[in-house]
Design a protein around this motif. Structure first.
Motif, PDB file in Angstrom:
ATOM      1  N   THR A   1      -8.530  96.125   8.305  1.00 34.80           N
ATOM      2  CA  THR A   1      -9.072  97.385   7.806  1.00 34.80           C
ATOM      3  C   THR A   1      -8.114  98.500   8.189  1.00 34.80           C
ATOM      4  O   THR A   1      -7.271  98.339   9.070  1.00 34.80           O
ATOM      5  N   VAL A   2      -8.257  99.634   7.510  1.00 36.82           N
ATOM      6  CA  VAL A   2      -7.379 100.769   7.778  1.00 36.82           C
ATOM      7  C   VAL A   2      -8.213 102.032   7.949  1.00 36.82           C
ATOM      8  O   VAL A   2      -9.271 102.182   7.332  1.00 36.82           O
ATOM      9  N   LEU A   3      -7.731 102.929   8.803  1.00 40.29           N
ATOM     10  CA  LEU A   3      -8.271 104.276   8.896  1.00 40.29           C
ATOM     11  C   LEU A   3      -7.363 105.150   8.049  1.00 40.29           C
ATOM     12  O   LEU A   3      -6.172 105.286   8.342  1.00 40.29           O
ATOM     13  N   MET A   4      -7.910 105.728   6.986  1.00 44.52           N
ATOM     14  CA  MET A   4      -7.074 106.384   5.993  1.00 44.52           C
ATOM     15  C   MET A   4      -7.591 107.771   5.658  1.00 44.52           C
ATOM     16  O   MET A   4      -8.761 108.089   5.838  1.00 44.52           O
ATOM     17  N   ARG A   5      -6.667 108.605   5.196  1.00 45.02           N
ATOM     18  CA  ARG A   5      -7.017 109.892   4.616  1.00 45.02           C
ATOM     19  C   ARG A   5      -6.958 109.723   3.109  1.00 45.02           C
ATOM     20  O   ARG A   5      -5.921 109.374   2.546  1.00 45.02           O
ATOM     21  N   GLY A   6      -8.094 109.971   2.454  1.00 49.18           N
ATOM     22  CA  GLY A   6      -8.242 109.627   1.053  1.00 49.18           C
ATOM     23  C   GLY A   6      -7.588 110.579   0.081  1.00 49.18           C
ATOM     24  O   GLY A   6      -6.478 111.071   0.303  1.00 49.18           O
ATOM     25  N   ALA A   7      -8.275 110.850  -1.016  1.00 48.33           N
ATOM     26  CA  ALA A   7      -7.697 111.557  -2.155  1.00 48.33           C
ATOM     27  C   ALA A   7      -7.250 112.976  -1.788  1.00 48.33           C
ATOM     28  O   ALA A   7      -7.866 113.650  -0.957  1.00 48.33           O
ATOM     29  N   LYS A   8      -6.178 113.392  -2.445  1.00 50.67           N
ATOM     30  CA  LYS A   8      -5.763 114.784  -2.373  1.00 50.67           C
ATOM     31  C   LYS A   8      -6.579 115.565  -3.408  1.00 50.67           C
ATOM     32  O   LYS A   8      -6.715 115.130  -4.550  1.00 50.67           O
ATOM     33  N   ILE A   9      -7.099 116.707  -2.998  1.00 50.29           N
ATOM     34  CA  ILE A   9      -8.077 117.446  -3.811  1.00 50.29           C
ATOM     35  C   ILE A   9      -7.576 118.863  -4.060  1.00 50.29           C
ATOM     36  O   ILE A   9      -7.057 119.520  -3.149  1.00 50.29           O
ATOM     37  N   ALA A  10      -7.747 119.328  -5.306  1.00 55.39           N
ATOM     38  CA  ALA A  10      -7.345 120.686  -5.664  1.00 55.39           C
ATOM     39  C   ALA A  10      -8.285 121.698  -5.018  1.00 55.39           C
ATOM     40  O   ALA A  10      -9.507 121.542  -5.055  1.00 55.39           O
ATOM     41  N   ASP A  11      -7.697 122.730  -4.439  1.00 51.34           N
ATOM     42  CA  ASP A  11      -8.463 123.796  -3.789  1.00 51.34           C
ATOM     43  C   ASP A  11      -8.349 125.063  -4.630  1.00 51.34           C
ATOM     44  O   ASP A  11      -7.256 125.642  -4.733  1.00 51.34           O
ATOM     45  N   PRO A  12      -9.442 125.521  -5.263  1.00 53.10           N
ATOM     46  CA  PRO A  12      -9.351 126.703  -6.127  1.00 53.10           C
ATOM     47  C   PRO A  12      -9.063 127.985  -5.357  1.00 53.10           C
ATOM     48  O   PRO A  12      -8.743 129.010  -5.962  1.00 53.10           O
ATOM     49  N   ARG A  13      -9.150 127.942  -4.035  1.00 51.18           N
ATOM     50  CA  ARG A  13      -8.900 129.144  -3.254  1.00 51.18           C
ATOM     51  C   ARG A  13      -7.432 129.529  -3.248  1.00 51.18           C
ATOM     52  O   ARG A  13      -7.100 130.712  -3.187  1.00 51.18           O
ATOM     53  N   ASP A  14      -6.541 128.528  -3.289  1.00 51.67           N
ATOM     54  CA  ASP A  14      -5.110 128.831  -3.297  1.00 51.67           C
ATOM     55  C   ASP A  14      -4.337 128.017  -4.335  1.00 51.67           C
ATOM     56  O   ASP A  14      -3.116 128.157  -4.450  1.00 51.67           O
ATOM     57  N   GLY A  15      -5.038 127.147  -5.085  1.00 57.99           N
ATOM     58  CA  GLY A  15      -4.375 126.369  -6.122  1.00 57.99           C
ATOM     59  C   GLY A  15      -3.574 125.190  -5.617  1.00 57.99           C
ATOM     60  O   GLY A  15      -2.882 124.532  -6.393  1.00 57.99           O
ATOM     61  N   VAL A  16      -3.663 124.884  -4.311  1.00 54.74           N
ATOM     62  CA  VAL A  16      -2.893 123.785  -3.727  1.00 54.74           C
ATOM     63  C   VAL A  16      -3.736 122.510  -3.715  1.00 54.74           C
ATOM     64  O   VAL A  16      -4.936 122.557  -3.430  1.00 54.74           O
ATOM     65  N   THR A  17      -3.090 121.380  -4.036  1.00 59.21           N
ATOM     66  CA  THR A  17      -3.752 120.078  -3.967  1.00 59.21           C
ATOM     67  C   THR A  17      -3.352 119.403  -2.668  1.00 59.21           C
ATOM     68  O   THR A  17      -2.167 119.145  -2.433  1.00 59.21           O
ATOM     69  N   ARG A  18      -4.333 119.120  -1.825  1.00 57.51           N
ATOM     70  CA  ARG A  18      -4.070 118.551  -0.509  1.00 57.51           C
ATOM     71  C   ARG A  18      -5.269 117.721  -0.055  1.00 57.51           C
ATOM     72  O   ARG A  18      -6.350 117.801  -0.639  1.00 57.51           O
ATOM     73  N   TRP A  19      -5.070 116.960   1.013  1.00 60.21           N
ATOM     74  CA  TRP A  19      -6.186 116.214   1.589  1.00 60.21           C
ATOM     75  C   TRP A  19      -7.125 117.168   2.303  1.00 60.21           C
ATOM     76  O   TRP A  19      -6.705 118.151   2.929  1.00 60.21           O
ATOM     77  N   THR A  20      -8.420 116.893   2.210  1.00 56.87           N
ATOM     78  CA  THR A  20      -9.405 117.754   2.846  1.00 56.87           C
ATOM     79  C   THR A  20     -10.647 116.954   3.178  1.00 56.87           C
ATOM     80  O   THR A  20     -10.923 115.912   2.573  1.00 56.87           O
ATOM     81  N   GLU A  21     -11.430 117.462   4.144  1.00 59.64           N
ATOM     82  CA  GLU A  21     -12.743 116.915   4.466  1.00 59.64           C
ATOM     83  C   GLU A  21     -13.845 117.877   4.041  1.00 59.64           C
ATOM     84  O   GLU A  21     -14.993 117.699   4.429  1.00 59.64           O
ATOM     85  N   ASN A  22     -13.519 118.878   3.234  1.00 57.40           N
ATOM     86  CA  ASN A  22     -14.473 119.910   2.831  1.00 57.40           C
ATOM     87  C   ASN A  22     -15.443 119.363   1.789  1.00 57.40           C
ATOM     88  O   ASN A  22     -15.035 118.976   0.688  1.00 57.40           O
ATOM     89  N   PRO A  23     -16.756 119.321   2.078  1.00 54.25           N
ATOM     90  CA  PRO A  23     -17.720 118.740   1.132  1.00 54.25           C
ATOM     91  C   PRO A  23     -17.783 119.474  -0.207  1.00 54.25           C
ATOM     92  O   PRO A  23     -17.937 118.837  -1.258  1.00 54.25           O
ATOM     93  N   ALA A  24     -17.682 120.804  -0.193  1.00 52.58           N
ATOM     94  CA  ALA A  24     -17.774 121.559  -1.445  1.00 52.58           C
ATOM     95  C   ALA A  24     -16.608 121.219  -2.364  1.00 52.58           C
ATOM     96  O   ALA A  24     -16.780 121.042  -3.575  1.00 52.58           O
ATOM     97  N   LEU A  25     -15.407 121.108  -1.791  1.00 53.43           N
ATOM     98  CA  LEU A  25     -14.238 120.764  -2.612  1.00 53.43           C
ATOM     99  C   LEU A  25     -14.330 119.330  -3.110  1.00 53.43           C
ATOM    100  O   LEU A  25     -13.871 119.011  -4.217  1.00 53.43           O
ATOM    101  N   MET A  26     -14.937 118.447  -2.307  1.00 59.34           N
ATOM    102  CA  MET A  26     -15.135 117.064  -2.760  1.00 59.34           C
ATOM    103  C   MET A  26     -16.058 117.029  -3.970  1.00 59.34           C
ATOM    104  O   MET A  26     -15.798 116.296  -4.945  1.00 59.34           O
ATOM    105  N   MET A  27     -17.144 117.803  -3.939  1.00 56.97           N
ATOM    106  CA  MET A  27     -18.075 117.805  -5.062  1.00 56.97           C
ATOM    107  C   MET A  27     -17.403 118.357  -6.319  1.00 56.97           C
ATOM    108  O   MET A  27     -17.652 117.885  -7.428  1.00 56.97           O
ATOM    109  N   ARG A  28     -16.560 119.346  -6.152  1.00 51.05           N
ATOM    110  CA  ARG A  28     -15.811 119.875  -7.301  1.00 51.05           C
ATOM    111  C   ARG A  28     -14.904 118.784  -7.875  1.00 51.05           C
ATOM    112  O   ARG A  28     -14.789 118.620  -9.096  1.00 51.05           O
ATOM    113  N   HIS A  29     -14.261 118.025  -6.985  1.00 54.97           N
ATOM    114  CA  HIS A  29     -13.372 116.942  -7.418  1.00 54.97           C
ATOM    115  C   HIS A  29     -14.159 115.887  -8.200  1.00 54.97           C
ATOM    116  O   HIS A  29     -13.699 115.397  -9.241  1.00 54.97           O
ATOM    117  N   VAL A  30     -15.357 115.541  -7.727  1.00 56.05           N
ATOM    118  CA  VAL A  30     -16.187 114.544  -8.402  1.00 56.05           C
ATOM    119  C   VAL A  30     -16.654 115.065  -9.765  1.00 56.05           C
ATOM    120  O   VAL A  30     -16.658 114.339 -10.767  1.00 56.05           O
TER     121      VAL A  30
END
Length: 350
Positions: A269-298
């Motif tokens: 098994t691996v401990l991993m950092r998952g998908a890179k997610i777009a952040d509308p606050r600055d327009g940068v796509t990066r890894w995050t643990e922010n639930p609101a940004l995850m819901m936007r991504h979904v």
């Protein structure tokens, strides 16, 4: 008397009519309440089933499933998980090297932070070799170097007293032992006459380790290249077209050893950092643990969401929620975001 009987009959008839209407109303009410209760029960049953399926997926994510055709997974946040083993083979004269490829996400991921064998975290060196016992074991290794001149640097620092130097004609004939030399660290100096046209070799032992497992990562970038080692090791089986584009996977090598693998190949098994997610606050796509940004991504994901774009007002609400999630809080070990999330979602899930 007959009039009294007629009156009584009429009263009873009127009463019966009222009773019939009341019974109909009561029956309708009972039916309505029953229907609503059944609907509520079915809804709760479906919700329980969905929760049970989700909970089962969270438990099963630490298992490795051999499958060439399997559901793809969206991985958000920091997650420890196994994956789908989509390729296995053995190579070597006695098939002593087992190779396994395991997909961990159906998209590009940010990083793999750690690897576990049977729930034990293992360390990897720069070449991906596992150095943690029993998969990596200290050993005394043999080294042989051709000396380039009267003073030469060996590839490794030899054990004290283990160096032997020989001199030979080209072709390996007339091999004699050289006795006049000194060793300082990994530098060998010939103190007797250094004869031109001869080949000088140093034989020695040095401390090292044998690794019986090796792990390589592919992070799933679109159009990623095929694994070059698999292409070289498996000609005609693994080609340059086997890129697994857009799939994050790991390549595991296990060399046969009874001590390292007394119970067979470990569960990886691996401990991993998952998908890179777009952040509308600055327009940068990066890894995050922010639930609101995850819901936007979904919401915007082609396999899950119903939307291809969001309005400015919707993004404004998401930004406000994301900022609230990022509110720092200190539990005593340094500030972290107040709300963090992680999830593994099979493609096609509601």
């Amino acid at each position: 008397m007959p009039q009294a009987i007629a009156y009584g009959i009429s009263v009873l008839a009127g009463t019966a009519g009222s009773i019939t209407v009341g019974m109909l109303v009561a029956a309708y009410a009972i039916t309505l309440v029953g229907t609503l209760a059944l609907s509520s029960y079915q809804k709760r049953k479906a919700e329980r089933a969905a929760r049970a399926q989700f909970d089962a997926a969270q438990v099963d994510r630490l298992a490795n499933v051999p499958a060439t055709v399997a559901p793809r997974e969206l991985v958000l946040g920091r997650v420890r998980k196994g994956g789908h083993v989509f390729f296995r083979t053995s190579v070597g004269q006695y098939k002593e090297l087992f190779i396994m490829c395991m997909a961990v996400a159906a998209h590009e991921i940010d990083a793999i932070e750690n690897v576990y064998f049977n729930d034990q975290p293992v360390d990897l060196n720069a070449n991906g070799q596992v150095t943690t016992a029993p998969y990596g074991q200290s050993a005394t290794l043999d080294g042989t170097d051709v000396l380039s001149g009267a003073t030469s640097t060996l590839s490794h620092t030899p054990n004290t007293g283990s160096v032997k130097v020989t001199r030979e004609f080209p072709g390996g004939i007339g091999v004699t032992e050289v006795t006049g030399f000194t060793v300082d660290g990994n530098v060998v100096t010939i103190t007797e006459e250094f004869l031109a046209g001869r080949i000088y070799r140093a034989f020695y032992q040095y401390p090292g380790f044998n690794s019986f497992a090796r792990i390589r990562f592919h992070y799933g970038a679109p159009g990623q290249q095929a694994d070059p080692e698999l292409v070289a090791m498996l000609p005609g089986v693994w080609t340059n077209d086997h890129r697994a584009s857009g799939v994050a996977y790991i390549v595991c090598h296990f060399a046969y050893n009874d001590t390292a693998f007394p119970s067979g190949i470990p569960n990886v098994t691996v401990l991993m950092r998952g998908a890179k997610i777009a952040d509308p606050r600055d327009g940068v796509t990066r890894w995050t643990e922010n639930p609101a940004l995850m819901m936007r991504h979904v919401m915007l994901h082609p396999q899950f969401g119903k939307r291809t774009s969001l309005t400015a007002a919707e993004d404004a609400r998401i930004i406000a929620a994301a900022n609230a999630c990022d509110t720092p809080i200190d539990y005593g070990a340094g500030a972290v975001a107040m709300y963090r999330a992680a999830s593994v979602i099979p493609f096609g899930s509601a």
